[in-house]
Design a protein around this motif. Sequence first.
Motif, PDB file in Angstrom:
ATOM      1  N   UNK A   1     -47.962  -6.671 -24.799  1.00 21.35           N
ATOM      2  CA  UNK A   1     -48.288  -8.250 -25.272  1.00 21.35           C
ATOM      3  C   UNK A   1     -48.769  -9.270 -24.329  1.00 21.35           C
ATOM      4  N   UNK A   2     -49.367  -9.922 -24.759  1.00 20.32           N
ATOM      5  CA  UNK A   2     -50.329 -11.112 -24.022  1.00 20.32           C
ATOM      6  C   UNK A   2     -49.962 -12.267 -24.200  1.00 20.32           C
ATOM      7  N   UNK A   3     -48.880 -13.186 -23.606  1.00 14.08           N
ATOM      8  CA  UNK A   3     -48.770 -14.203 -24.308  1.00 14.08           C
ATOM      9  C   UNK A   3     -48.725 -15.591 -23.215  1.00 14.08           C
ATOM     10  N   UNK A   4     -49.466 -16.829 -23.890  1.00 15.25           N
ATOM     11  CA  UNK A   4     -49.836 -17.889 -23.086  1.00 15.25           C
ATOM     12  C   UNK A   4     -48.966 -19.000 -23.372  1.00 15.25           C
ATOM     13  N   UNK A   5     -48.204 -19.505 -22.093  1.00 11.59           N
ATOM     14  CA  UNK A   5     -47.049 -19.879 -23.101  1.00 11.59           C
ATOM     15  C   UNK A   5     -47.873 -21.483 -21.886  1.00 11.59           C
ATOM     16  N   UNK A   6     -47.887 -22.605 -22.145  1.00 13.62           N
ATOM     17  CA  UNK A   6     -47.561 -24.140 -21.948  1.00 13.62           C
ATOM     18  C   UNK A   6     -46.322 -24.629 -21.828  1.00 13.62           C
ATOM     19  N   UNK A   7     -45.782 -25.031 -19.877  1.00 12.90           N
ATOM     20  CA  UNK A   7     -44.748 -25.085 -20.575  1.00 12.90           C
ATOM     21  C   UNK A   7     -44.481 -26.206 -19.336  1.00 12.90           C
ATOM     22  N   UNK A   8     -43.696 -26.893 -19.148  1.00 12.14           N
ATOM     23  CA  UNK A   8     -43.531 -27.550 -17.615  1.00 12.14           C
ATOM     24  C   UNK A   8     -41.397 -27.394 -16.646  1.00 12.14           C
ATOM     25  N   UNK A   9     -41.892 -27.052 -15.337  1.00  9.67           N
ATOM     26  CA  UNK A   9     -40.640 -26.329 -15.411  1.00  9.67           C
ATOM     27  C   UNK A   9     -39.501 -27.839 -15.208  1.00  9.67           C
ATOM     28  N   UNK A  10     -40.617 -28.788 -15.586  1.00  9.46           N
ATOM     29  CA  UNK A  10     -38.979 -29.721 -15.762  1.00  9.46           C
ATOM     30  C   UNK A  10     -39.036 -29.506 -17.500  1.00  9.46           C
ATOM     31  N   UNK A  11     -39.067 -29.363 -17.566  1.00  7.65           N
ATOM     32  CA  UNK A  11     -38.546 -28.799 -18.977  1.00  7.65           C
ATOM     33  C   UNK A  11     -37.617 -28.086 -19.348  1.00  7.65           C
ATOM     34  N   UNK A  12     -36.357 -28.061 -19.829  1.00  3.72           N
ATOM     35  CA  UNK A  12     -35.133 -26.694 -19.680  1.00  3.72           C
ATOM     36  C   UNK A  12     -36.031 -25.657 -20.595  1.00  3.72           C
TER      37      UNK A  12
ATOM     38  N   UNK B   1     -42.336 -36.153 -29.595  1.00  8.67           N
ATOM     39  CA  UNK B   1     -42.398 -34.621 -28.832  1.00  8.67           C
ATOM     40  C   UNK B   1     -43.410 -34.609 -27.909  1.00  8.67           C
ATOM     41  N   UNK B   2     -43.335 -34.088 -27.136  1.00 10.06           N
ATOM     42  CA  UNK B   2     -44.333 -33.789 -25.812  1.00 10.06           C
ATOM     43  C   UNK B   2     -45.290 -32.360 -26.914  1.00 10.06           C
ATOM     44  N   UNK B   3     -44.046 -31.009 -27.246  1.00 11.45           N
ATOM     45  CA  UNK B   3     -44.782 -30.551 -28.173  1.00 11.45           C
ATOM     46  C   UNK B   3     -44.706 -28.276 -27.165  1.00 11.45           C
ATOM     47  N   UNK B   4     -44.131 -29.024 -26.301  1.00  9.39           N
ATOM     48  CA  UNK B   4     -43.760 -27.498 -25.314  1.00  9.39           C
ATOM     49  C   UNK B   4     -41.895 -26.938 -25.427  1.00  9.39           C
ATOM     50  N   UNK B   5     -41.979 -26.288 -25.276  1.00  8.65           N
ATOM     51  CA  UNK B   5     -43.274 -24.997 -24.776  1.00  8.65           C
ATOM     52  C   UNK B   5     -43.806 -24.302 -26.274  1.00  8.65           C
ATOM     53  N   UNK B   6     -45.135 -23.622 -25.975  1.00 17.34           N
ATOM     54  CA  UNK B   6     -46.320 -23.387 -26.697  1.00 17.34           C
ATOM     55  C   UNK B   6     -46.279 -21.952 -26.338  1.00 17.34           C
ATOM     56  N   UNK B   7     -46.276 -20.821 -27.400  1.00 16.10           N
ATOM     57  CA  UNK B   7     -46.556 -20.019 -26.979  1.00 16.10           C
ATOM     58  C   UNK B   7     -47.781 -19.409 -28.233  1.00 16.10           C
TER      59      UNK B   7
ATOM     60  N   UNK C   1     -43.809 -22.732 -31.464  1.00 12.87           N
ATOM     61  CA  UNK C   1     -43.089 -23.335 -30.484  1.00 12.87           C
ATOM     62  C   UNK C   1     -41.411 -22.209 -30.150  1.00 12.87           C
ATOM     63  N   UNK C   2     -41.851 -21.015 -31.138  1.00 13.51           N
ATOM     64  CA  UNK C   2     -40.246 -20.457 -31.077  1.00 13.51           C
ATOM     65  C   UNK C   2     -40.950 -19.078 -30.866  1.00 13.51           C
TER      66      UNK C   2
END
Length: 102
Positions: free
Chosen positions: A1-12, A62-68, A77-78
């Motif tokens: 399964x291919x998943x694009x995840x938008x996120x940030x390393x500063x977001x726990x 909120x920012x809206x990350x993680x986004x999958x 978001x989950x």
Amino acid sequence: MKIIMYGAEICPDCVAAKAQLGEFTTVQLDYRNITENTATLKEFLRHRDHDEMFKPVVEEGRIGIPLFILEDGTQTFDIADFMDDVKSQPVQNACSIDGKGC
């Protein structure tokens, strides 16, 4: 399964989700760090600024990350929404203006 995840390393929440997905050999993760460069941030903002699912996120500051984004274009978001094996923790989405998920 291919998943694009938008996120940030500063977001726990993003760090935890990325680690969980990394444990699955069946997942091809395309991780896109929105704090790494402007092009990736703009790409994420195109989703955020034009998709109704972000309306409550924006209203709550909120920012809206993680986004999958799944192969079929489904957005969530989950990660537990699409991976039965993933035990999702209740997430307050710490990536908010106050940094507390509020």
